[in-house]
Every structure is written in C-alpha cells, then in structure tokens.
Design an enzyme around this catalytic site. Structure first.
Site, PDB file in Angstrom:
ATOM      1  N   ASP A  42      -7.178  -4.632  -3.604  1.00  0.00           N
ATOM      2  CA  ASP A  42      -6.865  -3.231  -3.304  1.00  0.00           C
ATOM      3  C   ASP A  42      -5.632  -2.756  -4.073  1.00  0.00           C
ATOM      4  O   ASP A  42      -5.449  -1.571  -4.351  1.00  0.00           O
ATOM      5  CB  ASP A  42      -6.593  -3.043  -1.805  1.00  0.00           C
ATOM      6  CG  ASP A  42      -7.497  -3.877  -0.914  1.00  0.00           C
ATOM      7  OD1 ASP A  42      -7.872  -4.989  -1.318  1.00  0.00           O
ATOM      8  OD2 ASP A  42      -7.809  -3.434   0.197  1.00  0.00           O
ATOM      9  N   ASP A  59       0.802  -1.225   0.000  1.00  0.00           N
ATOM     10  CA  ASP A  59       0.000   0.000   0.000  1.00  0.00           C
ATOM     11  C   ASP A  59       0.838   1.280   0.000  1.00  0.00           C
ATOM     12  O   ASP A  59       0.284   2.373   0.208  1.00  0.00           O
ATOM     13  CB  ASP A  59      -0.974  -0.011   1.181  1.00  0.00           C
ATOM     14  CG  ASP A  59      -2.202  -0.865   0.875  1.00  0.00           C
ATOM     15  OD1 ASP A  59      -2.515  -1.042  -0.315  1.00  0.00           O
ATOM     16  OD2 ASP A  59      -2.833  -1.353   1.827  1.00  0.00           O
TER      17      ASP A  59
HETATM   18  N1  GLY Z   1      -7.107  -1.367   1.607  1.00  0.00           N
HETATM   19  C1  GLY Z   1      -7.849  -1.880   2.693  1.00  0.00           C
HETATM   20  C2  GLY Z   1      -9.278  -1.561   2.667  1.00  0.00           C
HETATM   21  O1  GLY Z   1      -9.846  -1.226   1.650  1.00  0.00           O
HETATM   22  O2  GLY Z   1      -9.895  -1.638   3.703  1.00  0.00           O
END
Ligand code: GLY
Length: 383
Positions: A161, A104
């Site tokens: 994600d 991320d």
């Molecule tokens: N990236 C983690 C979520 O969408 O909660």
C-alpha cells in the site's frame, strides 16, 4: 439499461455517458455533505447505507476531503471548499495528541493538506503536508531500504500500500528543493519492484525484513487470501503507485513495473471487469466477493499509465479503465438509493479478518470520483 437510477443507456460508451455521470456525482456529493456532517466516513454497510465515523488517525480519513477537493477543483463551487477546508487542521490536532499515525500519512495528507495548498496556496496546508512528509521519511529503514508500515512491534514490516504514499515524498522534494525526500521515495520504490511485485505481475501484501540487517525474511498474506495469493487492491496500489513513481522520476523501471501489474490485473478480471477481492482466493472464484475499491483504484491508475505513454500505446489502458468504470457505474452504484451515503457498493475491506465484506468503502468512492474527474479533464493530481 436504466433501472439503476442514473439512466445509463445500454450500448452507450462511457464517454457518451460522462456528462450524466458527472451530473449525478455532483448531486450525490452535495447530498453526502448534508448526510455526513462532521463524520469521518470509512465503511457503510449495504443495508443501512450509513457511513460510520472513524477515528481521524485511521488511514482512510483523507478520502472524504479528497472527494470534496476534486469537486471544488472541477467546479469552482465554494461549498465544496468550505466542506473540505478544516480536515487537515483536524489531522494536525490529532497528530500532536496520542495517535496511531503511520506510513499512511500520504493517504491522509495528500487529499487534504497538500491539495488544499496546491489549489488555494494555503500556508498551513503546505506546512502540514511537509510535516507529514518528514514523518514518513523518518520511517525509512536504511539497512533494508524500506519504509516501515505500521506501529506496534512490527519494526521490519513493509506493505505494498506504501506505493501510494510515495507521492507525498516526491512532492516535498520538489516543494522545498530537498532531494532527501526523493532519494527515500526512490529507494523504497526500488524495494517495491524488487520484493513486492512478482514476475507474473501479482504482488505481496506484506514483506517482513530484518530491521537490523535489512534482509528480506518472508512475505505474508496480510489482507490477501494467502502469502502466494493475489490480493486485488494490493495490485491496484502497486499499479497506480508505480505509474506515479514513473511520472515523478521518468525511470522506465517503474513504468514497466506498473505495466506488469496492470497486465496481470486485467487478465484476471471477471466478465463484468470488477475485480474479486483476491484473484487467487479459490480455484473458480465462485461466490467470492468483489472489491469495487480495487476496481476504482486500478481504473484511476490505468488512466495514469495511459497518460504516461504515447497515445497509441496508452489507449489500451484508457479503454480498460473505461470498461471498469462503466461497469462500476452500471452495476455497483447507489444511484437509485438517495438515502445511501456512499457511491459504490460491494467493496471488500479485509476478508481474512472477516471485516467489512460487501460494503461501501470511502476509498472506493474516492478513486471512482477521481477517475471520472480525470476522464472529464481534471489535470491536478492528488496522488
Ligand atoms: N491500506 C489498507 C488497505 O488497502 O486496506
């Protein structure tokens, strides 16, 4: 209707309301700057309306600076730049000490370091953005063509994600004219199309691969209700991420993938156009919480999709985005609660884990601001 503190008039279109929404957003963000101080906001409970102060290596740490950079870019007002300026430096400091940064870094460094560099030419922002892209590229599994998601022992897990993190690889490829970053982004985007987006347009949250052979083993429910359910924020990540992959590559496979998810997402919306947290959480969805963050992210992604298409074809996506944004504005805003530190109510973080249900989420706020800015003519891009 007013009564929501914003004075949005019943019957008016979003377009008619945009100037007053934008004005209210500026006042809101100005207030948030004072209320939040140095906090790295993540979740605000509905009752207190006070944002927490999350660790800097948490995946959401980029969204508050992202809001500030969008506001700066739109208005040219120095106080937004001043409030946004030091966030990427803080992330860098965290990254050279013990930390839990993972795939991320796109969510963290695109709305801080990279946009700072794009808007101001700051060399430190560029360096930090490229370091994050290198770090993400280093998580690529060659046998399975996927980016490893989290740390700990899950060496074969990848999650949907990640679609949103690809933009930092596409950016780095262009920035230093090194195709390796684009090659990795494309390989992972192909894996998303193949293993995450289902035929009906719903998505898997987690796919577990054998990290040695690269073979896909199984999909897991993750933050969705079940392995075969339809986590709405996951769909929003895929919708938006694939539209971005199309923007960077021109490969129609990503455009079609984004459209497939968009059609599913839109077909599953309730009467007020704001998604439940999982479209298949239960038979009737009666009493299931909404997720305004999924709604806001999908709306911004739909605007990207609209931009990718000729005007006549894109119009339906733009209109769908406007319906979602109008409902978020009318029904889920904190406009009449100046003490509330967030913009949107009724987000769902992780329902299966029982955490952060019916709360405000900084990423919901970010994608709402970003989507409204796009409708106001914002042409820079963070993701
Ligand atoms: N990236 C983690 C979520 O969408 O909660």
């Amino acid at each position: 209707m007013s009564g929501n503190g914003l004075g949005v008039v019943q019957g008016n279109s979003l377009e008619q309301e945009l100037p007053s929404i934008w004005q209210a957003l500026q006042e809101k963000v100005d207030r948030m700057i004072g209320q939040l101080g140095d906090k790295s906001p993540h979740v605000a409970p509905a009752d207190s309306g006070r944002y927490d102060d999350m660790r800097l290596d948490w995946w959401t740490a980029g969204f508050w600076p992202g809001i500030l950079w969008v506001m700066y870019d739109m208005t040219g007002k120095e106080h937004y730049k001043k409030a946004a300026w030091s966030w990427d430096e803080k992330f860098e400091r965290k990254s050279i000490a013990a930390n839990n940064f993972h795939h991320d870094v796109g969510f963290q460094y695109l709305p801080s370091a990279v946009i700072k560099y794009k808007l101001t030419g700051d060399d430190d922002g560029r360096r930090r953005g490229l370091a994050a892209a290198n770090f993400l590229a280093g998580r690529f599994n060659l046998a399975g063509n996927f980016l490893r998601a989290w740390n700990q022992d899950k060496t074969g897990w990848s999650i949907v994600d990640s679609a949103m993190n690809l933009s930092i690889l596409f950016w780095a490829a262009e920035e230093i004219q090194d195709p390796r970053f684009r090659q990795i982004a494309v390989a992972h985007a192909n894996t998303i199309v193949r293993h995450f987006i289902r035929a009906d347009g719903s998505v898997n949250h987690i796919v577990s691969f054998d990290p040695e052979t690269g073979e896909a083993i199984e999909s897991l429910g993750g933050q969705g209700a079940a392995p075969n359910s339809a986590w709405s924020r996951g769909a929003a990540w895929a919708l938006y991420g694939m539209a971005n992959a199309y923007r960077y590559t021109g490969d129609a496979a990503y455009l079609h993938a984004s459209q497939r998810v968009a059609h599913f997402f839109l077909a599953m919306l309730p009467d007020d156009y704001v998604a439940h947290w999982d479209f298949r959480a239960s038979e009737t969805l009666e009493g299931e919480p909404r997720d305004t963050s999924a709604a806001a992210c999908a709306a911004s992604g739909l605007l990207e999709l609209a931009n990718a298409l000729p005007k006549a074809h894109g119009r339906r996506y733009r209109e769908a985005a406007e319906r979602i944004l109008l409902s978020l504005t009318r029904n889920y805003g904190t406009w009449d609660r100046p003490e509330h530190e967030a913009i949107l109510l009724s987000g769902t973080g992780n329902k299966p884990a029982g955490t952060n249900v019916d709360v405000s989420l900084i990423y919901g706020d970010y994608y709402y601001v970003e989507a409204i800015a796009k409708l106001m003519g914002w042409n820079s891009r963070i993701f």
